[in-house]
Every structure is written in structure tokens, then in C-alpha cells.
Design a protein around this motif. Structure first.
Motif, short mmCIF file in Angstrom:
data_model
loop_
_atom_site.label_atom_id
_atom_site.label_comp_id
_atom_site.label_asym_id
_atom_site.label_seq_id
_atom_site.Cartn_x
_atom_site.Cartn_y
_atom_site.Cartn_z
N SER A 33 26.61 41.28 24.86
CA SER A 33 25.47 40.54 24.31
C SER A 33 25.19 40.96 22.88
O SER A 33 24.90 40.13 22.01
CB SER A 33 24.23 40.76 25.18
OG SER A 33 24.38 40.19 26.45
N TYR A 36 27.88 39.27 20.75
CA TYR A 36 27.67 37.82 20.61
C TYR A 36 26.45 37.49 19.75
O TYR A 36 26.38 36.41 19.17
CB TYR A 36 27.49 37.18 21.98
CG TYR A 36 28.74 37.17 22.84
CD1 TYR A 36 29.99 37.04 22.27
CD2 TYR A 36 28.65 37.32 24.23
CE1 TYR A 36 31.14 37.04 23.05
CE2 TYR A 36 29.78 37.33 25.02
CZ TYR A 36 31.03 37.19 24.42
OH TYR A 36 32.15 37.19 25.19
N TRP A 41 27.51 30.46 18.51
CA TRP A 41 28.53 30.10 19.51
C TRP A 41 27.88 29.29 20.61
O TRP A 41 26.85 29.67 21.17
CB TRP A 41 29.16 31.37 20.09
CG TRP A 41 30.26 31.11 21.05
CD1 TRP A 41 31.29 30.24 20.93
CD2 TRP A 41 30.46 31.78 22.30
NE1 TRP A 41 32.12 30.29 22.00
CE2 TRP A 41 31.64 31.24 22.87
CE3 TRP A 41 29.77 32.78 22.99
CZ2 TRP A 41 32.13 31.66 24.10
CZ3 TRP A 41 30.27 33.21 24.20
CH2 TRP A 41 31.44 32.65 24.76
N ASP A 42 28.50 28.16 20.95
CA ASP A 42 27.99 27.30 22.01
C ASP A 42 28.73 27.49 23.32
O ASP A 42 28.52 26.74 24.28
CB ASP A 42 28.03 25.84 21.58
CG ASP A 42 29.45 25.34 21.29
OD1 ASP A 42 30.40 26.14 21.46
OD2 ASP A 42 29.59 24.18 20.88
N GLY A 43 29.63 28.48 23.38
CA GLY A 43 30.39 28.74 24.59
C GLY A 43 31.71 28.02 24.67
O GLY A 43 32.54 28.35 25.51
N PHE A 256 21.12 28.50 27.58
CA PHE A 256 21.74 27.60 28.55
C PHE A 256 21.27 26.15 28.41
O PHE A 256 22.03 25.23 28.75
CB PHE A 256 21.47 28.10 29.97
CG PHE A 256 22.08 29.45 30.24
CD1 PHE A 256 23.43 29.57 30.51
CD2 PHE A 256 21.31 30.60 30.19
CE1 PHE A 256 24.01 30.81 30.76
CE2 PHE A 256 21.88 31.84 30.43
CZ PHE A 256 23.22 31.95 30.71
N MET A 259 22.47 25.55 24.64
CA MET A 259 23.87 25.98 24.49
C MET A 259 24.08 26.78 23.20
O MET A 259 25.02 26.56 22.46
CB MET A 259 24.80 24.76 24.52
CG MET A 259 24.79 24.00 25.82
SD MET A 259 25.38 25.01 27.21
CE MET A 259 27.12 25.17 26.80
N PHE A 261 24.55 30.45 22.72
CA PHE A 261 24.68 31.75 23.39
C PHE A 261 24.49 32.91 22.43
O PHE A 261 24.06 33.99 22.83
CB PHE A 261 26.03 31.84 24.08
CG PHE A 261 26.17 30.90 25.24
CD1 PHE A 261 25.55 31.17 26.45
CD2 PHE A 261 26.90 29.72 25.12
CE1 PHE A 261 25.66 30.30 27.53
CE2 PHE A 261 27.02 28.85 26.19
CZ PHE A 261 26.39 29.13 27.39
N SER A 265 21.74 35.69 23.10
CA SER A 265 22.13 37.09 23.16
C SER A 265 21.23 37.94 22.26
O SER A 265 20.87 39.06 22.61
CB SER A 265 23.59 37.25 22.73
OG SER A 265 24.45 36.60 23.64
#
Length: 290
Positions: A33, A36, A41-43, A256, A259, A261, A265
Motif C-alpha cells: 500500500s 502504490y 493507478w486504476d488497477g 473501489f 477505481m 487504487f 492506498s
């Protein structure tokens, strides 16, 4: 010396499986975490390094600070609500009574019920039209006091906090009860012979013997208040207008729902930081009192 070394290695080997699990479940996710949190970043798409921008954006967001305020309220609720109630019931149950095991089980029952089920039950209590609380007020002629308990900007957080107290006080009650049962009978008898009975016995004998237990429970209470999520999310989802939103819900929505992340984090690292600060402050206060 060789025997001590062998004992040390035996203890280390015995603790190694738990240590590996702790590193994998706790320390590694915290490290990931932290990593990140410096990226956008959207995963799915490639990560883009943005430095501390996520932290800056979070600290500038008024909704985040509203969540911090609500977390502090939950922390105060735990310390000044759950702990005294848990100690009160522990004192009542620390005696020989007929059916004492049944009473202990009943008082501990809310702890073992799922937080989702607790939220649903108390959501029915707080319902506007058919809720138990408003129905009870109607029966006793206090219709003017009927409220939208969870939808009220002023009462929403208080209503959630009452549910939070009810769900968790039993956990602290059991810890207090175990500590009370470990107090030496000789100490109790000597205190009674010296005239320490009733309130004096509690204040000058029982409470000082519980200092270490109170410190442990205080840490539990603070950490739990910063981790509370499911109870509030099911009851209000942070509404209305973010009035019951805590930092964990703010993190969930950004990570979530939006989106993002990296941003989520960063929020998780700030939650960890605030909880450590609160625990450190509690440690300083307890040291001064000692």
C-alpha cells in the motif's frame, strides 16, 4: 548456556509459522500500500508515478477531514462508552450468582453476531415509519421526538455510535472479567480488613490492579475505532452528505468505487498514521497518570 540457546531456538521455531503468517497478512500488504500510494493507478492500466500528489490531494479534501472527525468521535465512543459499560458488567458478573454463565453468554452475544446482521437489526430499530424506537416513542406519547435517526445530519453519527457500543462492549467485558478473576483473594481480604469496602474498594484496590488491562483495552479500542467499516457502510454508507463517513469508507469509495487504487492506498497509510498517533498519545497519558 547451551540449554538456553536450544530453548531460544525452540521458541523461535515454534513462533516461526505465526511470524510468517503475520508478515504475509499484515506487513507485506502495508508495504504494498505504501508503494502504490505514490502512483496513479486504476488497477488495469500501467502505473504512473506521481510522488506525494495522492497525499496532498487527500489532505486538501474536506470530505477526508470529515471522516477524520467522525473517526475521532468513534474513538471517543469506544473509550467513554464501551470501556465503562464493559467494566460495569464485568464487575456485576464477577460474583457467584445462580445462572451466571447464562448471563455472561447473553451479554457477550452481540460480539459473535456478524456486523452486517447487527447493522440490519439496528437499522430496523431506527426506521422512520416502522422502526422500534419511533414506535416506542409513539406508544408513550412522545411523537414530537420521532426522528429520522440515521438520516439526520445531527443524530446520524450518534445513532451509529450506539450500535457500535452495543456490538463491542462484550469483548471488553470478557477481558475485564478475566483480569478481575486474577486479582488475589488475599489482597481483597486485606483491603476489606483495612476498611476498603464498596466504592473505596473499587477505587483504591480494584481499579489500580486493572491498570495494565485498561491500557491493553485502550489500544484495542483505539485500533478498532479506526478500522470500523462494515457496521457504518451497511447502516448509512457514510450518508447523509458524508455525515457518517469515516476514513475507511472514504478509502473504499476512492479505491473501489472510483477505481483509484493509488489514492486509496495513500488514504490507508494516513489511517495507519493517525491510529499510531492516537495510540502514542494514549501511551503518554497513561504514563503520566502512573
Amino acid at each position: 548456556m547451551h540449554a538456553l540457546k536450544r530453548t531460544g531456538w525452540t521458541v523461535f521455531i515454534g513462533m516461526l509459522p505465526a511470524l510468517i503468517i503475520y508478515i504475509g497478512v499484515a506487513l507485506v500488504p502495508i508495504g504494498m500500500s505504501f508503494y502504490y500510494s505514490f502512483f496513479n493507478w486504476d488497477g488495469l492500466s500501467p502505473m504512473k508515478f506521481i510522488g506525494i500528489d495522492n497525499y496532498v490531494s487527500t489532505l486538501k479534501d474536506t470530505i477526508f477531514w470529515k471522516g477524520v472527525q467522525n473517526n475521532i468521535f468513534m474513538m471517543a465512543t469506544g473509550i467513554f462508552g464501551q470501556l465503562p459499560i464493559g467494566l460495569f458488567f464485568a464487575l456485576l458478573l464477577n460474583r457467584s450468582l445462580k445462572g451466571i454463565k447464562i448471563y455472561r453468554s447473553m451479554l457477550f452475544l452481540p460480539v459473535v453476531i456478524s456486523a452486517v446482521i447487527v447493522s440490519i437489526i439496528w437499522g430496523m430499530v431506527y426506521k422512520i415509519e416502522s422502526g422500534l424506537l419511533n414506535g416506542l416513542l409513539s406508544v408513550i406519547g412522545l411523537d414530537a421526538w420521532k426522528q429520522d435517526w440515521l438520516g439526520s445530519p445531527k443524530l446520524g453519527m450518534l445513532s451509529v455510535s450506539i450500535t457500535y457500543i452495543w456490538q463491542n462492549y462484550g469483548f471488553y467485558m470478557v477481558i475485564f472479567l478475566a483480569a478481575l478473576q486474577n486479582i488475589s483473594e488475599e489482597i481483597k481480604e486485606a483491603a476489606v480488613m483495612d476498611g476498603a469496602i464498596g466504592w473505596k474498594h473499587f477505587w483504591y484496590v480494584t481499579l489500580p490492579m486493572l491498570k495494565d488491562t485498561i491500557w491493553v483495552i485502550l489500544i484495542f479500542s483505539i485500533s478498532n475505532s479506526f478500522r470500523v467499516f462494515d457496521l457504518i457502510y451497511v447502516m448509512t454508507a457514510g450518508g447523509p452528505a458524508h455525515n457518517t463517513e469515516v476514513m475507511t469508507i472514504y478509502m473504499y469509495n476512492n479505491a473501489f468505487q472510483n477505481m483509484n487504487f493509488g489514492y486509496g492506498s495513500a488514504v490507508s497509510m494516513l489511517i495507519l498514521l493517525f491510529s499510531l498517533i492516537a495510540i502514542y498519545a494514549a501511551n503518554l497519558l497513561t504514563r503520566r497518570s502512573q
